[in-house]
Write a protein that holds these residues in place. Structure first.
Motif, PDB file in Angstrom:
ATOM      1  N   LEU A 303       0.845  -1.210   0.000  1.00 42.64           N
ATOM      2  CA  LEU A 303       0.000   0.000   0.000  1.00 42.64           C
ATOM      3  C   LEU A 303       0.873   1.250   0.000  1.00 42.64           C
ATOM      4  N   THR A 304       1.945   1.218   0.802  1.00 44.83           N
ATOM      5  CA  THR A 304       2.869   2.352   0.821  1.00 44.83           C
ATOM      6  C   THR A 304       3.438   2.591  -0.569  1.00 44.83           C
ATOM      7  N   ILE A 307       0.732   4.131  -2.837  1.00 45.29           N
ATOM      8  CA  ILE A 307       0.504   5.544  -2.505  1.00 45.29           C
ATOM      9  C   ILE A 307       1.689   6.385  -2.955  1.00 45.29           C
ATOM     10  N   ASP A 330      -5.749   4.990   2.802  1.00 51.23           N
ATOM     11  CA  ASP A 330      -4.975   6.223   2.716  1.00 51.23           C
ATOM     12  C   ASP A 330      -4.664   6.512   1.259  1.00 51.23           C
ATOM     13  N   GLY A 331      -4.450   7.715   0.980  1.00 50.81           N
ATOM     14  CA  GLY A 331      -4.008   8.048  -0.363  1.00 50.81           C
ATOM     15  C   GLY A 331      -4.681   9.253  -0.969  1.00 50.81           C
ATOM     16  N   PRO A 332      -5.993   9.264  -1.176  1.00 52.95           N
ATOM     17  CA  PRO A 332      -6.939   8.150  -1.050  1.00 52.95           C
ATOM     18  C   PRO A 332      -6.810   7.217  -2.234  1.00 52.95           C
TER      19      PRO A 332
ATOM     20  N   ILE B 200       4.660  12.726   1.103  1.00 52.19           N
ATOM     21  CA  ILE B 200       3.394  12.639   0.364  1.00 52.19           C
ATOM     22  C   ILE B 200       2.365  13.496   1.090  1.00 52.19           C
ATOM     23  N   GLN B 202      -0.823  13.808   1.309  1.00 51.58           N
ATOM     24  CA  GLN B 202      -1.983  13.245   1.997  1.00 51.58           C
ATOM     25  C   GLN B 202      -1.616  12.220   3.069  1.00 51.58           C
ATOM     26  N   VAL B 203      -0.316  11.969   3.243  1.00 58.32           N
ATOM     27  CA  VAL B 203       0.119  11.071   4.316  1.00 58.32           C
ATOM     28  C   VAL B 203       0.885  11.899   5.335  1.00 58.32           C
ATOM     29  N   TRP B 208       9.392   6.651   6.133  1.00 58.06           N
ATOM     30  CA  TRP B 208       9.510   5.208   6.245  1.00 58.06           C
ATOM     31  C   TRP B 208      10.716   4.711   5.435  1.00 58.06           C
ATOM     32  N   LEU B 298       2.110   4.758   7.482  1.00 57.25           N
ATOM     33  CA  LEU B 298       2.073   3.682   6.486  1.00 57.25           C
ATOM     34  C   LEU B 298       3.080   2.605   6.857  1.00 57.25           C
ATOM     35  N   ASN B 299       2.773   1.388   6.535  1.00 52.74           N
ATOM     36  CA  ASN B 299       3.692   0.273   6.768  1.00 52.74           C
ATOM     37  C   ASN B 299       4.445  -0.016   5.473  1.00 52.74           C
ATOM     38  N   SER B 300       5.749   0.147   5.505  1.00 54.87           N
ATOM     39  CA  SER B 300       6.523  -0.054   4.274  1.00 54.87           C
ATOM     40  C   SER B 300       7.145  -1.445   4.198  1.00 54.87           C
TER      41      SER B 300
END
Lengths: 403, 403
Positions: A303-304, A307, A330-332, B200, B202-203, B208, B298-300
């Protein structure tokens, strides 16, 4: 070019204009009405056709139900939706119950091939559970008629020249024929192999998308998103007006582009959902969550990566047959299940098999098509009424006053 | 070699044998008693020395407290523990409050340099918040005396030749001098830049560890773990007895190795904790969890990478000054905080600043040292009694009957 020749030789003078318009030289493009429609087929679990019984259907359906019901449902979707592309998101065959894996593959994809519809596939965790390995299954899929699938990119990292898995590739969807963007991708489809089972003894259950696949995808996405000036081309035919506007050029990839203010949109497809597919807040979901997720027990950061790439609007998975929701992460960025399609796959009796439809629409009009304006999705249930449910918008980028 | 010359020239005939034994030609090795001790210093937040006030100390301490208390604590740890290596896990300086970043760096690391102790550092999120960039800060740290820090590997992936961040490097700790493993690493320390802030929009919040760093680390770890036969060396001096046992060779890296049945152990160090550092079950923790984690939102996938590598027994972070626990995650692999060290960093009045000690012990004895037998850790509180707390075992690999 191989596909182009195949297209001509197979169809000859009876050439179906609607397909070969889309697929010349293996290319996909938006249709002349500025739309591109994808049908997602998740978890067919195809085995031996008429000889393979169904799972989890109503008692009165059991006697006559087989893989052929899956075939019939695929035909029904094709005839109803007239997709520009069908994407099979893994567990296409259930090789453990197949007496001949290549025969199962041919039968599983027969409708799209017979209908001459371009299609693509990724592998699930059940495709290789027999004599054919994952690599062999994907190599076979790559060579099938109308298949847009590719094996893997030649991606150099460290001293290796490829990445994990089989069937990591990008499909570009160019602008409508005759438009300013007819040689430029407006929608990129990222196809990713999410593997099968954990290879680490102390980590149970399913596999995950590896770091090297993610590095490749990030780099490929970045290349697509930044202006590219093929010097040979510029030498042949200097276009100083493009150079002057280079700060505004995005996603320049072809020979006849127009400066765009936005990069192309993108969608990702893979089989096994990421952990966040399941933990995504229910509040924003449209669809049902009927089972615990078969996502990997480890989070590999996909997901990271999606995004970070910045161009991906949604990712579509299969694997959990009883989950069919789309939820915003997230991101969205939307994470979407499709729900099970195949009749030999586990399901829930009375809960119809289903398929997801995804349509991208362009800004502008026939005089001047522009970038993607919005992306919509809904599902079709394989019930008597062929019910259409859960229509929702995944992305909007409306240009109110197109040039 | 540069470090070796520096060692000689600085120390001359007064050369401290204890250091130069460990650090000849920039090498680290286990001591003759089969131990290697690391002191972790997390979040010094050093600024302008005596002119920089403390945060969150008792009212009666405030008047006389400054960065010099941080310096004094560093000296106290050195004199008490006699570490073989000090690892600074980021936010070494708090550049926002520093009037001269290089002066802050020199003051922050002064004790280890003056004591001639090899040291290493990674960057936090506060090291660069001034005139010096992250790259400049790390470049300066790399050149400081007794620093084992390096900038980044030359790592080729795609068409790029390096990876994200500054200060991604590996420190190898070889066997005791004169032992069979004196030219082979028995403990690898993976130093990773966890970045600063999300890039980013929106984050929100923290950065990370990127996919490309993880691919590099996985490849580097794999190279270290598999047998390597430098052909030039073999040509000069064939060692057929090694080739015969090649199936049992692990982590062959030097000129005088002995076949080992296990790869070298490894520890990772980075500043910002990963999400799993905080979600790790409390039941297995030893230490305190006094604040919500500043891990990235976020989990990378870094835990997945560490587990996949297979050689890492624990990862040590800073960043959250009020968390100082070690907990077991999947793998099993310990995720450890150190707790805040610096007096200009936020803390909790009455809750002493602290430092973590990590010691690796070898199997065998002076006649025949073998691989790592176990790894222990505890913390020292900077209180009146210099209290030692929370001693625990992070890894065991005892060989009951060493050869």
């Amino acid at each position: 070019m191989e596909r182009f020749i195949s297209c001509i030789s197979v169809l000859g003078v009876l050439l179906a204009a609607s397909f070969c318009q889309h697929a010349e030289a293996g290319k996909l493009r938006f249709s002349s009405d500025g739309q591109f429609k994808i049908v997602q087929v998740a978890d067919m679990h195809y085995a031996d056709g008429a000889h393979t019984k169904c799972l989890d259907v109503l008692p009165e359906e059991m006697a006559t139900c087989s893989d052929l019901n899956t075939t019939a449902f695929q035909w029904r979707m094709i005839k109803q939706e007239h997709p520009d592309l069908v994407v099979f998101t893994g567990d296409n065959i259930f090789q453990r119950d197949s007496s001949n894996a290549t025969a199962s593959l041919i039968a599983a994809f027969a409708p799209v091939i017979e209908a001459r519809i371009p299609w693509a596939a990724v592998l699930g965790n059940h495709d290789q559970e027999g004599h054919m390995t994952r690599e062999e299954v994907m190599a076979f899929i790559v060579k099938m008629d109308y298949s847009m699938a590719q094996m893997n990119p030649n991606f150099l990292h460290g001293d290796r020249t490829t990445i994990d898995g089989y069937g990591n590739y990008i499909i570009e969807v160019e602008g409508p024929a005759g438009s300013m963007f007819e040689n430029k991708s407006l929608l990129n489809l990222y196809m990713v192999d999410s593997g099968d089972y954990s290879f680490i003894p102390q980590v149970s259950y399913y596999d995950w998308i590896k770091s090297n696949q993610q590095v490749w995808l990030q780099q490929a996405s970045a290349e697509i998103q930044v202006p590219q000036f093929p010097s040979a081309l510029l030498n042949l035919r200097p276009r100083p007006e493009l150079l002057d506007e280079s700060m505004h050029l995005k996603a320049y990839r072809g020979v006849k582009p127009r400066p765009q203010t936005k990069a192309a949109s993108a969608l990702a497809f893979h089989h096994i959902p990421i952990p966040e597919s399941f933990t995504t807040p229910n509040a924003s979901n449209l669809g049902e969550k009927n089972e615990a997720s078969g996502s990997p027990s480890l989070n590999s950061g996909f997901l990271t990566t999606l995004i970070t790439m910045g161009d991906v609007q949604a990712a579509f998975t299969g694997h959990d047959h009883l989950n069919d929701y789309c939820g915003a992460a997230d991101g969205p960025l939307f994470l979407c299940y499709s729900g099970g399609f195949g009749y030999h796959a586990y399901g829930k009796a009375g809960w119809p098999r289903r398929s997801r439809v995804i349509t991208a629409y362009l800004n502008g009009n026939a005089a001047s098509w522009d970038d993607v304006s919005h992306i919509q999705t809904y599902k079709r249930l394989d019930d008597d009424g062929f019910t259409k449910i859960d229509e929702q918008t995944l992305y909007t980028n409306y240009v109110l006053s197109p040039e």
